[in-house]
Design a protein around this motif. Sequence first.
Motif, PDB file in Angstrom:
ATOM      1  N   ALA A   1       0.855  -1.181   0.000  1.00 59.03           N
ATOM      2  CA  ALA A   1       0.000   0.000   0.000  1.00 59.03           C
ATOM      3  C   ALA A   1       0.892   1.233   0.000  1.00 59.03           C
ATOM      4  CB  ALA A   1      -0.916   0.012   1.216  1.00 59.03           C
ATOM      5  N   GLN A   2       0.613   2.133  -0.909  1.00 62.05           N
ATOM      6  CA  GLN A   2       1.305   3.420  -0.955  1.00 62.05           C
ATOM      7  C   GLN A   2       0.345   4.470  -0.415  1.00 62.05           C
ATOM      8  OE1 GLN A   2       2.580   4.026  -4.982  1.00 62.05           O
ATOM      9  NE2 GLN A   2       3.459   1.984  -5.101  1.00 62.05           N
ATOM     10  N   LEU A   3       0.769   5.176   0.617  1.00 65.55           N
ATOM     11  CA  LEU A   3      -0.052   6.230   1.205  1.00 65.55           C
ATOM     12  C   LEU A   3       0.164   7.488   0.369  1.00 65.55           C
ATOM     13  CD1 LEU A   3       0.672   5.492   4.965  1.00 65.55           C
ATOM     14  CD2 LEU A   3      -1.062   4.498   3.462  1.00 65.55           C
ATOM     15  N   LEU A   4      -0.886   7.917  -0.327  1.00 64.76           N
ATOM     16  CA  LEU A   4      -0.768   8.960  -1.337  1.00 64.76           C
ATOM     17  C   LEU A   4      -0.995  10.368  -0.813  1.00 64.76           C
ATOM     18  CD1 LEU A   4      -2.794   7.174  -4.146  1.00 64.76           C
ATOM     19  CD2 LEU A   4      -0.315   7.240  -3.866  1.00 64.76           C
ATOM     20  N   GLY A   5      -1.437  10.513   0.390  1.00 60.55           N
ATOM     21  CA  GLY A   5      -1.848  11.820   0.880  1.00 60.55           C
ATOM     22  C   GLY A   5      -3.312  12.017   0.512  1.00 60.55           C
ATOM     23  N   GLY A   6      -3.928  13.021   1.062  1.00 61.74           N
ATOM     24  CA  GLY A   6      -5.334  13.236   0.795  1.00 61.74           C
ATOM     25  C   GLY A   6      -6.204  12.088   1.271  1.00 61.74           C
TER      26      GLY A   6
ATOM     27  N   ASP B   1     -12.182  -5.663   6.811  1.00 65.08           N
ATOM     28  CA  ASP B   1     -11.180  -5.548   7.882  1.00 65.08           C
ATOM     29  C   ASP B   1      -9.967  -4.744   7.416  1.00 65.08           C
ATOM     30  OD1 ASP B   1     -12.770  -6.998   9.614  1.00 65.08           O
ATOM     31  OD2 ASP B   1     -11.626  -8.871   9.384  1.00 65.08           O
ATOM     32  N   LEU B   2      -9.538  -4.974   6.169  1.00 60.96           N
ATOM     33  CA  LEU B   2      -8.403  -4.231   5.627  1.00 60.96           C
ATOM     34  C   LEU B   2      -8.743  -2.748   5.552  1.00 60.96           C
ATOM     35  CD1 LEU B   2      -5.648  -3.891   4.321  1.00 60.96           C
ATOM     36  CD2 LEU B   2      -6.698  -4.534   2.136  1.00 60.96           C
ATOM     37  N   GLY B   3      -9.922  -2.431   5.046  1.00 67.29           N
ATOM     38  CA  GLY B   3     -10.343  -1.033   4.986  1.00 67.29           C
ATOM     39  C   GLY B   3     -10.388  -0.397   6.359  1.00 67.29           C
ATOM     40  N   GLN B   4     -10.899  -1.125   7.327  1.00 63.33           N
ATOM     41  CA  GLN B   4     -10.979  -0.594   8.695  1.00 63.33           C
ATOM     42  C   GLN B   4      -9.585  -0.368   9.276  1.00 63.33           C
ATOM     43  OE1 GLN B   4     -13.502  -2.786  11.354  1.00 63.33           O
ATOM     44  NE2 GLN B   4     -12.871  -1.606  13.122  1.00 63.33           N
ATOM     45  N   LEU B   5      -8.664  -1.312   9.047  1.00 58.18           N
ATOM     46  CA  LEU B   5      -7.282  -1.143   9.520  1.00 58.18           C
ATOM     47  C   LEU B   5      -6.673   0.129   8.942  1.00 58.18           C
ATOM     48  CD1 LEU B   5      -4.529  -2.291  10.747  1.00 58.18           C
ATOM     49  CD2 LEU B   5      -4.174  -3.186   8.443  1.00 58.18           C
ATOM     50  N   LEU B   6      -6.799   0.323   7.627  1.00 59.34           N
ATOM     51  CA  LEU B   6      -6.207   1.497   6.985  1.00 59.34           C
ATOM     52  C   LEU B   6      -6.878   2.788   7.458  1.00 59.34           C
ATOM     53  CD1 LEU B   6      -5.687   0.110   3.382  1.00 59.34           C
ATOM     54  CD2 LEU B   6      -3.941   0.528   5.122  1.00 59.34           C
ATOM     55  N   ARG B   7      -8.175   2.742   7.679  1.00 56.66           N
ATOM     56  CA  ARG B   7      -8.904   3.923   8.154  1.00 56.66           C
ATOM     57  C   ARG B   7      -8.503   4.263   9.592  1.00 56.66           C
ATOM     58  NH1 ARG B   7     -13.751   2.068   7.772  1.00 56.66           N
ATOM     59  NH2 ARG B   7     -14.016   1.578   9.963  1.00 56.66           N
ATOM     60  N   ASP B   8      -8.533   3.245  10.463  1.00 56.65           N
ATOM     61  CA  ASP B   8      -8.282   3.482  11.888  1.00 56.65           C
ATOM     62  C   ASP B   8      -6.829   3.830  12.190  1.00 56.65           C
ATOM     63  OD1 ASP B   8     -10.957   2.901  12.232  1.00 56.65           O
ATOM     64  OD2 ASP B   8     -10.605   0.935  13.148  1.00 56.65           O
ATOM     65  N   LYS B   9      -5.909   3.158  11.535  1.00 63.07           N
ATOM     66  CA  LYS B   9      -4.491   3.341  11.872  1.00 63.07           C
ATOM     67  C   LYS B   9      -3.807   4.453  11.075  1.00 63.07           C
ATOM     68  CE  LYS B   9      -0.458   0.676  13.091  1.00 63.07           C
ATOM     69  NZ  LYS B   9       0.133  -0.625  13.248  1.00 63.07           N
ATOM     70  N   TYR B  10      -4.271   4.682   9.822  1.00 63.37           N
ATOM     71  CA  TYR B  10      -3.582   5.636   8.955  1.00 63.37           C
ATOM     72  C   TYR B  10      -4.483   6.750   8.423  1.00 63.37           C
ATOM     73  CZ  TYR B  10      -0.065   2.024   9.198  1.00 63.37           C
ATOM     74  OH  TYR B  10       0.843   1.116   9.656  1.00 63.37           O
ATOM     75  N   GLY B  11      -5.767   6.751   8.788  1.00 71.76           N
ATOM     76  CA  GLY B  11      -6.672   7.802   8.343  1.00 71.76           C
ATOM     77  C   GLY B  11      -7.091   7.706   6.886  1.00 71.76           C
ATOM     78  N   ILE B  12      -6.905   6.545   6.271  1.00 72.93           N
ATOM     79  CA  ILE B  12      -7.236   6.356   4.856  1.00 72.93           C
ATOM     80  C   ILE B  12      -8.756   6.263   4.690  1.00 72.93           C
ATOM     81  CG2 ILE B  12      -7.009   4.786   2.873  1.00 72.93           C
ATOM     82  CD1 ILE B  12      -4.428   6.337   3.667  1.00 72.93           C
TER      83      ILE B  12
END
Length: 94
Positions: free
Chosen positions: A33-38, A62-73
Amino acid sequence: MTWHAEPITLTLRRFEDGKSYAARDKFASVATAQLLGGKRAYISGFLADGSRAPISRPDWLDLGQLLRDKYGILKIESERHAVEKSFDTGPAPL
């Protein structure tokens, strides 16, 4: 003068129930996963061993929730067979 470093690349590993990264168990799936900003992430290089544990809808949620909760995605982007895809990481519909 100072430096600032920001992590922008994640290795995502999915484990079968009862297995874990901490135990150094073999993973069932891996991706980058590349964190793109925004509040966006681009997922690529997905490799899954479906014989171990096929990826289910709850796994994706679960993957979406992990990225949302931990990285704000808030949005996951990817491409498969030259078709762009985009998914919100918001709460699963009831």
